[in-house]
Design an enzyme around this catalytic site. Structure first.
Site, PDB file in Angstrom:
ATOM      1  N   ASP A  67      39.527  22.058   4.489  1.00 13.67           N
ATOM      2  CA  ASP A  67      40.078  21.301   5.616  1.00 13.67           C
ATOM      3  C   ASP A  67      40.116  22.119   6.899  1.00 13.67           C
ATOM      4  O   ASP A  67      39.935  23.340   6.880  1.00 13.67           O
ATOM      5  CB  ASP A  67      41.480  20.784   5.260  1.00 13.67           C
ATOM      6  N   ASN A 135      54.392  18.452  -1.592  1.00  9.07           N
ATOM      7  CA  ASN A 135      54.413  17.010  -1.891  1.00  9.07           C
ATOM      8  C   ASN A 135      53.240  16.594  -2.785  1.00  9.07           C
ATOM      9  O   ASN A 135      52.949  15.416  -2.918  1.00  9.07           O
ATOM     10  CB  ASN A 135      54.406  16.191  -0.589  1.00  9.07           C
ATOM     11  N   HIS A 137      50.041  17.437  -2.314  1.00 11.12           N
ATOM     12  CA  HIS A 137      48.736  17.243  -1.654  1.00 11.12           C
ATOM     13  C   HIS A 137      47.729  18.304  -2.071  1.00 11.12           C
ATOM     14  O   HIS A 137      48.086  19.416  -2.432  1.00 11.12           O
ATOM     15  CB  HIS A 137      48.863  17.113  -0.128  1.00 11.12           C
ATOM     16  N   GLU A 142      47.219  13.686   1.662  1.00 11.06           N
ATOM     17  CA  GLU A 142      48.651  13.441   1.554  1.00 11.06           C
ATOM     18  C   GLU A 142      48.924  12.292   0.581  1.00 11.06           C
ATOM     19  O   GLU A 142      48.025  11.485   0.310  1.00 11.06           O
ATOM     20  CB  GLU A 142      49.201  13.078   2.937  1.00 11.06           C
TER      21      GLU A 142
HETATM   22  C1  GLP Z   1      48.121  23.427   3.112  1.00 10.92           C
HETATM   23  C2  GLP Z   1      46.579  23.349   3.005  1.00 10.92           C
HETATM   24  C3  GLP Z   1      46.135  23.283   1.577  1.00 10.92           C
HETATM   25  C4  GLP Z   1      46.931  24.307   0.801  1.00 10.92           C
HETATM   26  C5  GLP Z   1      48.348  23.826   0.679  1.00 10.92           C
HETATM   27  C6  GLP Z   1      49.301  24.830   0.070  1.00 10.92           C
HETATM   28  O1  GLP Z   1      48.685  22.433   3.869  1.00 10.92           O
HETATM   29  N1  GLP Z   1      45.964  22.268   3.701  1.00 10.92           N
HETATM   30  O2  GLP Z   1      44.747  23.506   1.485  1.00 10.92           O
HETATM   31  O3  GLP Z   1      46.398  24.464  -0.477  1.00 10.92           O
HETATM   32  O4  GLP Z   1      48.841  23.325   1.892  1.00 10.92           O
HETATM   33  O5  GLP Z   1      49.547  25.889   0.927  1.00 10.92           O
HETATM   34  P1  GLP Z   1      50.207  27.251   0.458  1.00 10.92           P
HETATM   35  O6  GLP Z   1      49.224  27.885  -0.426  1.00 10.92           O
HETATM   36  O7  GLP Z   1      50.446  28.030   1.713  1.00 10.92           O
HETATM   37  O8  GLP Z   1      51.467  26.905  -0.242  1.00 10.92           O
END
Ligand code: GLP
Length: 246
Positions: A67, A135, A137, A142
């Site tokens: 992303d 959440n 995702h 989402e």
């Molecule tokens: C973010 C990214 C995801 C990531 C997730 C978890 O919003 N878009 O690709 O895997 O949330 O993030 P983190 O690893 O910092 O907990």
């Protein structure tokens, strides 16, 4: 889904990087799907160490990232391209012409997303690395009424903004992002997901034990033939003993 519970993030990074390195050594022109966020940072460090020790070369791999924020260009310090360049690509021999990214500054998001999903279809991803949002995702898919297919432009939820805004250190955080769709992610041959910390416990429970529902996008992984979840004890705190023991 296979669950591997490890003592801490360091052990997880050793295990996940070993899988990625072995994939590259078996097939030097592997196509790898990478993720941003905190979860994969240690894994990227281990890959860099292996590269520096001459144990792996990344020069023939191709990459796709999950992303990118809308409106942020490659040089923006809050953008995911910049993150990948700093945390992995720029510290190894990755050939930047083989780095594929959603362009958050594209004029026509629909066209940009179609281009990206088509390229994923053509090249095929060998291993997709994932984190999971609090959440549930994956990428920036989402919770929603339907599972998404190809890449698209998404409005970020309050909870995602809350989780990520600290990284912006007061700078304006985009409200939208471009993300691979759930369908793009599910086409990867193999998926490795990293989850650490108590903040992920609810998402991990819904992902493993809840129904397959777009309200928890990560739950779709239950239907993929080759998924391994690397988790620490805090993140699996809400799982039943049956799930943990397989
Ligand atoms: C973010 C990214 C995801 C990531 C997730 C978890 O919003 N878009 O690709 O895997 O949330 O993030 P983190 O690893 O910092 O907990």
């Amino acid at each position: 889904m296979k669950l591997v519970v490890m003592e801490n993030g360091y052990d997880i990074s050793k295990a996940v990087s070993a899988e990625i390195i072995s994939q590259i050594n078996q097939k030097p022109d592997s196509v790898l799907g990478f993720a941003t966020g905190n979860s994969p940072i240690e894994t990227y460090k281990r890959i860099i160490e292996a590269y520096e020790n001459g144990e792996v070369s990344l020069k023939n791999i191709s990459t796709f990232n999950l992303d990118e924020y809308c409106g942020l260009d490659h040089d923006n310090i809050d953008g995911y391209y910049y993150f990948m360049k700093k945390m992995l690509f720029g510290q190894t021999d990755v050939d930047f012409s083989n780095v594929n990214f959603l362009d958050g500054t594209a004029q026509d998001y629909e066209r940009e997303c179609a281009r990206y999903s088509e390229k994923i279809d053509t090249m095929g991803i060998d291993i997709q690395l994932l984190g999971v949002g609090t959440n549930g995702h994956i990428g920036f898919n989402e919770p929603a009424d339907e599972f998404t297919h190809g890449a698209f432009c998404v409005k970020l939820t309050e909870s995602t903004i809350k989780s990520n805004i600290v990284l912006f250190e007061g700078r304006q955080m985009p409200t939208h992002a471009l993300t691979m769709g759930v369908g793009d992610i599910m086409k990867a041959k193999k998926i490795l997901l990293i989850a650490t910390g108590a903040s992920k416990a609810k998402a991990i429970k819904a992902m493993f034990e809840g129904p397959v529902t777009p309200m928890c996008p990560a739950s779709i992984l239950q239907t993929h033939p080759d998924v391994t979840i690397f988790a620490d004890k805090e993140s699996i705190a809400l799982l039943s003993t049956e799930t943990i023991n397989g």
